[in-house]
Design a protein around this motif. Structure first.
Motif, PDB file in Angstrom:
ATOM      1  N   GLU A  99      11.746 -32.124 -17.498  1.00 33.70           N
ATOM      2  CA  GLU A  99      12.365 -30.859 -17.116  1.00 33.70           C
ATOM      3  C   GLU A  99      12.027 -29.754 -18.111  1.00 33.70           C
ATOM      4  O   GLU A  99      11.813 -28.600 -17.725  1.00 33.70           O
TER       5      GLU A  99
ATOM      6  N   ILE B  25      12.496 -30.040  -8.210  1.00 38.14           N
ATOM      7  CA  ILE B  25      11.632 -29.015  -8.789  1.00 38.14           C
ATOM      8  C   ILE B  25      10.260 -28.949  -8.126  1.00 38.14           C
ATOM      9  O   ILE B  25       9.616 -27.921  -8.153  1.00 38.14           O
TER      10      ILE B  25
ATOM     11  N   ASP C  24       8.572 -28.638 -17.299  1.00 42.02           N
ATOM     12  CA  ASP C  24       8.544 -27.801 -16.110  1.00 42.02           C
ATOM     13  C   ASP C  24       9.071 -26.403 -16.411  1.00 42.02           C
ATOM     14  O   ASP C  24       8.578 -25.420 -15.862  1.00 42.02           O
ATOM     15  N   GLU C  25      10.048 -26.303 -17.296  1.00 39.41           N
ATOM     16  CA  GLU C  25      10.555 -24.982 -17.688  1.00 39.41           C
ATOM     17  C   GLU C  25       9.448 -24.182 -18.377  1.00 39.41           C
ATOM     18  O   GLU C  25       9.268 -22.986 -18.103  1.00 39.41           O
TER      19      GLU C  25
ATOM     20  N   GLU D 210      14.616 -35.630 -19.057  1.00 44.72           N
ATOM     21  CA  GLU D 210      14.936 -34.395 -19.765  1.00 44.72           C
ATOM     22  C   GLU D 210      13.681 -33.736 -20.308  1.00 44.72           C
ATOM     23  O   GLU D 210      13.522 -32.520 -20.240  1.00 44.72           O
TER      24      GLU D 210
ATOM     25  N   SER E 222      11.623 -35.018  -7.249  1.00 44.18           N
ATOM     26  CA  SER E 222      12.722 -34.160  -7.686  1.00 44.18           C
ATOM     27  C   SER E 222      12.792 -32.875  -6.889  1.00 44.18           C
ATOM     28  O   SER E 222      11.912 -32.552  -6.100  1.00 44.18           O
TER      29      SER E 222
END
Length: 150
Positions: A67, A105, A70-71, A64, A103
């Motif tokens: 992520e 992403i 990465d956002e 989490e 992943s």
């Protein structure tokens, strides 16, 4: 800095064209809301190049949290910025690399060995950036900085 949104304490330092954010875990290390917290800081300073330095108390790097990182990277790159990560121990750095390569992403996030390596690149790690305590505070007019952005 308020940690209510993500449970992670964020200390902010500003250098020329870079924001240096040191992250220390608070009551939670999941990082939920970290992207919003970092984006609020970035928006306030009008600087879109960010180094996230993880403090030594980060022992777990959850999917989490990756992520969320990465956002932040996506948002910064949309403003011609960059996100660099440093300070992770070997285990967390490998987890970041593995998660990003496996992943959906396909992130370009990697962990650097130091703040200097994050800013200057690994090939220039002999160069030393001043410590936060040693550096003179940079004072810029917020209105001037806003005009430069637009």
């Amino acid at each position: 800095m308020n940690t209510a949104t993500s449970g992670i304490r964020v200390d902010v330092s500003r250098g020329p064209n870079w924001l240096f954010l040191r992250l220390d875990p608070g009551e939670s290390t999941t990082g939920e809301g970290l992207a919003e917290q970092v984006w609020a800081i970035v928006s306030k300073h009008f600087v879109y190049r960010v180094v996230l330095e993880f403090g030594p108390n980060f022992e777990v790097l959850s999917p989490e949290l990756i992520e969320q990182l990465d956002e932040v990277r996506h948002r910064l790159e949309a403003h011609d910025g960059a996100l660099r990560v440093c300070g992770l121990d070997g285990k967390c750095a490998k987890r970041l690399e593995a998660h990003c390569s496996e992943s959906k992403i396909r992130s370009r996030l990697t962990s650097h060995s130091s703040v200097a390596a994050a800013v200057l690149g690994d090939e220039n790690t002999d160069a030393k950036l001043p410590d936060v305590e040693e550096a003179e505070p940079i004072k810029q007019d917020t209105a001037y900085e806003a005009l430069r952005v637009h």
